[in-house]
Design a protein around this motif. Sequence first.
Motif, PDB file in Angstrom:
ATOM      1  N   PHE A 162     -52.937 -47.527 -45.544  1.00  0.00           N
ATOM      2  CA  PHE A 162     -51.977 -46.541 -46.027  1.00  0.00           C
ATOM      3  C   PHE A 162     -51.941 -46.577 -47.543  1.00  0.00           C
ATOM      4  O   PHE A 162     -52.393 -47.525 -48.190  1.00  0.00           O
ATOM      5  CB  PHE A 162     -50.575 -46.791 -45.448  1.00  0.00           C
ATOM      6  N   ALA A 163     -51.420 -45.504 -48.111  1.00  0.00           N
ATOM      7  CA  ALA A 163     -51.238 -45.406 -49.552  1.00  0.00           C
ATOM      8  C   ALA A 163     -50.057 -44.490 -49.802  1.00  0.00           C
ATOM      9  O   ALA A 163     -49.623 -43.744 -48.906  1.00  0.00           O
ATOM     10  CB  ALA A 163     -52.497 -44.867 -50.226  1.00  0.00           C
ATOM     11  N   PHE A 164     -49.534 -44.538 -51.011  1.00  0.00           N
ATOM     12  CA  PHE A 164     -48.470 -43.630 -51.408  1.00  0.00           C
ATOM     13  C   PHE A 164     -49.044 -42.589 -52.356  1.00  0.00           C
ATOM     14  O   PHE A 164     -49.870 -42.909 -53.213  1.00  0.00           O
ATOM     15  CB  PHE A 164     -47.329 -44.383 -52.095  1.00  0.00           C
ATOM     16  N   MET A 165     -48.616 -41.335 -52.191  1.00  0.00           N
ATOM     17  CA  MET A 165     -49.059 -40.256 -53.071  1.00  0.00           C
ATOM     18  C   MET A 165     -47.877 -39.423 -53.515  1.00  0.00           C
ATOM     19  O   MET A 165     -46.918 -39.229 -52.753  1.00  0.00           O
ATOM     20  CB  MET A 165     -50.062 -39.332 -52.356  1.00  0.00           C
ATOM     21  N   GLU A 166     -47.964 -38.931 -54.725  1.00  0.00           N
ATOM     22  CA  GLU A 166     -46.952 -38.001 -55.205  1.00  0.00           C
ATOM     23  C   GLU A 166     -47.169 -36.638 -54.541  1.00  0.00           C
ATOM     24  O   GLU A 166     -48.289 -36.285 -54.171  1.00  0.00           O
ATOM     25  CB  GLU A 166     -47.012 -37.887 -56.724  1.00  0.00           C
ATOM     26  N   LYS A 167     -46.089 -35.890 -54.407  1.00  0.00           N
ATOM     27  CA  LYS A 167     -46.165 -34.644 -53.637  1.00  0.00           C
ATOM     28  C   LYS A 167     -47.126 -33.628 -54.255  1.00  0.00           C
ATOM     29  O   LYS A 167     -47.725 -32.826 -53.535  1.00  0.00           O
ATOM     30  CB  LYS A 167     -44.772 -34.027 -53.487  1.00  0.00           C
ATOM     31  N   GLU A 168     -47.331 -33.690 -55.591  1.00  0.00           N
ATOM     32  CA  GLU A 168     -48.259 -32.759 -56.220  1.00  0.00           C
ATOM     33  C   GLU A 168     -49.674 -32.961 -55.686  1.00  0.00           C
ATOM     34  O   GLU A 168     -50.406 -32.003 -55.444  1.00  0.00           O
ATOM     35  CB  GLU A 168     -48.244 -32.937 -57.750  1.00  0.00           C
ATOM     36  N   SER A 169     -50.068 -34.222 -55.484  1.00  0.00           N
ATOM     37  CA  SER A 169     -51.407 -34.508 -54.954  1.00  0.00           C
ATOM     38  C   SER A 169     -51.538 -34.024 -53.518  1.00  0.00           C
ATOM     39  O   SER A 169     -52.593 -33.525 -53.109  1.00  0.00           O
ATOM     40  CB  SER A 169     -51.693 -36.010 -55.030  1.00  0.00           C
ATOM     41  N   HIS A 187     -49.857 -31.466 -52.172  1.00  0.00           N
ATOM     42  CA  HIS A 187     -49.877 -30.007 -52.184  1.00  0.00           C
ATOM     43  C   HIS A 187     -51.210 -29.474 -52.702  1.00  0.00           C
ATOM     44  O   HIS A 187     -51.628 -28.374 -52.343  1.00  0.00           O
ATOM     45  CB  HIS A 187     -48.729 -29.480 -53.038  1.00  0.00           C
ATOM     46  N   GLN A 188     -51.898 -30.261 -53.544  1.00  0.00           N
ATOM     47  CA  GLN A 188     -53.206 -29.841 -54.039  1.00  0.00           C
ATOM     48  C   GLN A 188     -54.327 -30.141 -53.046  1.00  0.00           C
ATOM     49  O   GLN A 188     -55.479 -29.781 -53.282  1.00  0.00           O
ATOM     50  CB  GLN A 188     -53.492 -30.535 -55.378  1.00  0.00           C
ATOM     51  N   GLY A 189     -53.987 -30.823 -51.939  1.00  0.00           N
ATOM     52  CA  GLY A 189     -54.963 -31.104 -50.901  1.00  0.00           C
ATOM     53  C   GLY A 189     -55.847 -32.307 -51.154  1.00  0.00           C
ATOM     54  O   GLY A 189     -56.828 -32.526 -50.440  1.00  0.00           O
ATOM     55  N   HIS A 242     -38.970 -40.844 -56.234  1.00  0.00           N
ATOM     56  CA  HIS A 242     -38.352 -41.328 -54.995  1.00  0.00           C
ATOM     57  C   HIS A 242     -38.878 -40.605 -53.764  1.00  0.00           C
ATOM     58  O   HIS A 242     -38.469 -40.927 -52.642  1.00  0.00           O
ATOM     59  CB  HIS A 242     -36.828 -41.152 -55.067  1.00  0.00           C
ATOM     60  N   ASP A 243     -39.762 -39.635 -53.981  1.00  0.00           N
ATOM     61  CA  ASP A 243     -40.193 -38.796 -52.870  1.00  0.00           C
ATOM     62  C   ASP A 243     -41.682 -38.962 -52.567  1.00  0.00           C
ATOM     63  O   ASP A 243     -42.369 -37.998 -52.217  1.00  0.00           O
ATOM     64  CB  ASP A 243     -39.864 -37.329 -53.142  1.00  0.00           C
ATOM     65  N   TYR A 244     -42.199 -40.164 -52.721  1.00  0.00           N
ATOM     66  CA  TYR A 244     -43.588 -40.413 -52.354  1.00  0.00           C
ATOM     67  C   TYR A 244     -43.860 -40.016 -50.905  1.00  0.00           C
ATOM     68  O   TYR A 244     -43.021 -40.196 -50.032  1.00  0.00           O
ATOM     69  CB  TYR A 244     -43.914 -41.904 -52.474  1.00  0.00           C
ATOM     70  N   TRP A 245     -45.051 -39.490 -50.667  1.00  0.00           N
ATOM     71  CA  TRP A 245     -45.566 -39.329 -49.322  1.00  0.00           C
ATOM     72  C   TRP A 245     -46.366 -40.580 -48.962  1.00  0.00           C
ATOM     73  O   TRP A 245     -46.933 -41.242 -49.846  1.00  0.00           O
ATOM     74  CB  TRP A 245     -46.493 -38.117 -49.240  1.00  0.00           C
ATOM     75  N   THR A 246     -46.425 -40.907 -47.691  1.00  0.00           N
ATOM     76  CA  THR A 246     -47.343 -41.929 -47.197  1.00  0.00           C
ATOM     77  C   THR A 246     -48.532 -41.228 -46.564  1.00  0.00           C
ATOM     78  O   THR A 246     -48.356 -40.312 -45.755  1.00  0.00           O
ATOM     79  CB  THR A 246     -46.670 -42.847 -46.161  1.00  0.00           C
ATOM     80  N   VAL A 247     -49.740 -41.628 -46.946  1.00  0.00           N
ATOM     81  CA  VAL A 247     -50.954 -41.114 -46.308  1.00  0.00           C
ATOM     82  C   VAL A 247     -51.573 -42.261 -45.514  1.00  0.00           C
ATOM     83  O   VAL A 247     -51.452 -43.436 -45.885  1.00  0.00           O
ATOM     84  CB  VAL A 247     -51.946 -40.534 -47.330  1.00  0.00           C
ATOM     85  N   ALA A 279     -56.342 -34.912 -48.159  1.00  0.00           N
ATOM     86  CA  ALA A 279     -57.203 -34.476 -47.061  1.00  0.00           C
ATOM     87  C   ALA A 279     -58.672 -34.581 -47.429  1.00  0.00           C
ATOM     88  O   ALA A 279     -59.508 -34.996 -46.623  1.00  0.00           O
ATOM     89  CB  ALA A 279     -56.859 -33.049 -46.662  1.00  0.00           C
ATOM     90  N   THR A 280     -59.018 -34.227 -48.670  1.00  0.00           N
ATOM     91  CA  THR A 280     -60.420 -34.256 -49.072  1.00  0.00           C
ATOM     92  C   THR A 280     -60.935 -35.683 -49.229  1.00  0.00           C
ATOM     93  O   THR A 280     -62.147 -35.916 -49.203  1.00  0.00           O
ATOM     94  CB  THR A 280     -60.632 -33.505 -50.398  1.00  0.00           C
ATOM     95  N   THR A 281     -60.041 -36.642 -49.396  1.00  0.00           N
ATOM     96  CA  THR A 281     -60.473 -38.030 -49.571  1.00  0.00           C
ATOM     97  C   THR A 281     -60.613 -38.770 -48.259  1.00  0.00           C
ATOM     98  O   THR A 281     -61.090 -39.904 -48.233  1.00  0.00           O
ATOM     99  CB  THR A 281     -59.490 -38.799 -50.466  1.00  0.00           C
ATOM    100  N   GLY A 282     -60.171 -38.168 -47.155  1.00  0.00           N
ATOM    101  CA  GLY A 282     -60.395 -38.790 -45.861  1.00  0.00           C
ATOM    102  C   GLY A 282     -59.152 -39.198 -45.101  1.00  0.00           C
ATOM    103  O   GLY A 282     -59.227 -39.468 -43.902  1.00  0.00           O
ATOM    104  N   PHE A 283     -58.013 -39.273 -45.760  1.00  0.00           N
ATOM    105  CA  PHE A 283     -56.793 -39.654 -45.049  1.00  0.00           C
ATOM    106  C   PHE A 283     -56.439 -38.582 -44.021  1.00  0.00           C
ATOM    107  O   PHE A 283     -56.464 -37.391 -44.305  1.00  0.00           O
ATOM    108  CB  PHE A 283     -55.632 -39.852 -46.029  1.00  0.00           C
ATOM    109  N   THR A 284     -56.112 -39.026 -42.813  1.00  0.00           N
ATOM    110  CA  THR A 284     -55.949 -38.084 -41.708  1.00  0.00           C
ATOM    111  C   THR A 284     -54.509 -37.704 -41.415  1.00  0.00           C
ATOM    112  O   THR A 284     -54.261 -36.712 -40.747  1.00  0.00           O
ATOM    113  CB  THR A 284     -56.558 -38.684 -40.431  1.00  0.00           C
ATOM    114  N   SER A 285     -53.550 -38.507 -41.891  1.00  0.00           N
ATOM    115  CA  SER A 285     -52.139 -38.225 -41.598  1.00  0.00           C
ATOM    116  C   SER A 285     -51.319 -38.329 -42.876  1.00  0.00           C
ATOM    117  O   SER A 285     -51.633 -39.121 -43.771  1.00  0.00           O
ATOM    118  CB  SER A 285     -51.583 -39.211 -40.559  1.00  0.00           C
TER     119      SER A 285
END
Length: 233
Positions: free
Chosen positions: A170-177, A179-181, A207-212, A184-190
Amino acid sequence: MIRSELCPVTTADVLSGLKQPLGEMGYSFSLEGNFRRLKRIMAKFDKPVTEHFDPDFTDFTPATAFYLLVRSGDGDVVATNAFRLYQLGGMSLAEFAVVAFARIYSHRSAKRVTLRKKQIRLFEKIREDTIYGGEMFVHPDHRRSGIGNVLAQYGIICAFWYWPSARHMFAFMEKESIHQGFSATTGFTSHYKLGIRWKAPPTQIPHDYWTVYQSLEDTVQMIETLDTEMASV
């Protein structure tokens, strides 16, 4: 010794195939483990190393963490990607995060950080060895080269090969990343919105990181797909 579920021949072919186009442009990859050096490299980019990989806040051994560097033809570091293994030993990732993440994020926060006991369902279910990915950075002057996607895929495969006991990443991503897709292009499936549930959030990060997320099975499938694509070129 735990045997990897990744086919060694196919995995080696795919890793070589991922690097080849960048190698033809003069880029080179290296796998390293001196996290004080990584901290100095990130500082030159004006990108403080994150709490999960800061040697001032946490310890590493060659068995539990590594990072990848990409260098240009001039020898300059132009991209980074880091991974560490969390050995949960039957504890859920949620239980682990409530204690460990609160501690490491508190170091730089203006106030003490706490997490909610109830985390996303994914964290509640994961109890096996798990990889965390971070420090994914590509210098702005090199972002049009395709390094980002290649380095992310290369890193995911390397990490599951490096730690055959791991079943999850797993990793954490900011919502801008998100929304830019990019995820998905790096391989994370969820992807999980509000991927870490704060009670008293840290003051130094969003405070609003997504988990990939990516499973071992997803990675095996990714390798097979990449191998098929490379064979058809």
